[in-house]
Scaffold this motif. Structure first.
Motif, short mmCIF file in Angstrom:
data_model
loop_
_atom_site.label_atom_id
_atom_site.label_comp_id
_atom_site.label_asym_id
_atom_site.label_seq_id
_atom_site.Cartn_x
_atom_site.Cartn_y
_atom_site.Cartn_z
N TYR A 9 -1.67 2.96 5.92
CA TYR A 9 -2.43 3.95 5.50
C TYR A 9 -3.00 2.41 4.44
N LEU A 10 -5.09 2.59 4.30
CA LEU A 10 -5.59 2.24 3.17
C LEU A 10 -5.71 2.92 1.87
N LEU A 25 -2.05 -0.63 5.12
CA LEU A 25 -0.87 -1.36 4.93
C LEU A 25 -0.07 -0.35 6.22
N LEU A 26 0.65 -1.85 6.85
CA LEU A 26 1.27 -0.70 7.76
C LEU A 26 2.94 -0.25 7.72
N LEU A 27 3.38 1.19 7.92
CA LEU A 27 4.73 1.38 7.95
C LEU A 27 5.56 1.58 9.25
N TYR A 28 6.67 0.94 10.00
CA TYR A 28 7.28 0.69 10.86
C TYR A 28 8.06 1.49 10.35
N ALA A 104 -3.18 -8.90 2.45
CA ALA A 104 -2.86 -9.14 1.43
C ALA A 104 -3.46 -8.51 0.35
N GLY A 105 -3.51 -8.75 -1.37
CA GLY A 105 -4.01 -7.12 -1.92
C GLY A 105 -2.46 -6.33 -2.03
N THR A 106 -2.38 -6.12 -1.23
CA THR A 106 -1.70 -4.54 -1.10
C THR A 106 -0.83 -5.22 -2.42
N GLY A 107 -0.99 -4.30 -3.55
CA GLY A 107 0.09 -3.83 -4.88
C GLY A 107 2.14 -3.67 -4.04
N HIS A 108 3.16 -3.47 -4.24
CA HIS A 108 4.29 -3.23 -4.15
C HIS A 108 5.25 -3.72 -5.98
#
Length: 169
Positions: A9-10, A25-28, A104-108
């Protein structure tokens, strides 16, 4: 690693949460079967593949990000809904055995979870002194930090041949 089902997900900037404009973001899904001691399995895999500074806890229930480090979250127990990308961002349901790699920078932010929810987190070697940024931080300054974060040398569970390197080239 037992499955290689990875969804990228970009995420676009959202308010003062910058996200990452280059890396998704990578979801496994189900990296490990949800049996046995997943805490040890995630910690061991991360360490073997050069992801350091591991910790075990939950996810903060406020929107935050790291401007100077990438982060991996391995779900060791329970289930949760995590919001990625800032307020109004992508809501993702995760269960024991799943994993997320956040550039880096990904809100969560934790939206909801089962009482037993816990994650194992880690960072690429050399990025263990991460910062914790919120919506109050200056996004322009933080974007400059994000742009300087080095790529990891390996996938946190699959090593140098793992899917992270293909998605983050």
């Amino acid at each position: 690693m037992e499955a290689q089902s990875v969804t990228p997900y970009l995420l676009q900037p959202h308010g003062s949460i910058p996200n990452n404009q280059r890396l998704p973001l990578l979801l496994y899904q189900q990296v490990f079967q949800a049996t046995g001691d997943l805490t040890s399995r995630f910690k061991t895999a991360f360490a073997q593949h050069g992801w350091a500074g591991s910790w075990v806890n939950g996810v903060y229930s406020y929107h935050h990000y790291h401007s100077n480090a990438h982060e991996v979250l391995g779900v060791a127990a329970g289930r949760a809904v995590i919001i990625f990308g800032g307020p109004g961002g992508k809501e993702v349901a995760v269960t024991a055995g799943d994993m997320a790699v956040l550039p880096a920078g990904t809100g969560h932010c934790l939206k909801s979870s089962s009482p037993d929810f816990k994650v194992v987190g880690a960072y690429p070697a050399g990025q263990e002194n991460y910062d914790t940024c919120t919506e109050q931080d200056d996004p322009d300054e933080k974007k400059r930090h994000i742009a300087q974060v080095a790529l990891p040398e390996s996938d946190p569970v699959a090593g140098k041949d793992g899917p992270l390197l293909a998605y983050w080239k």
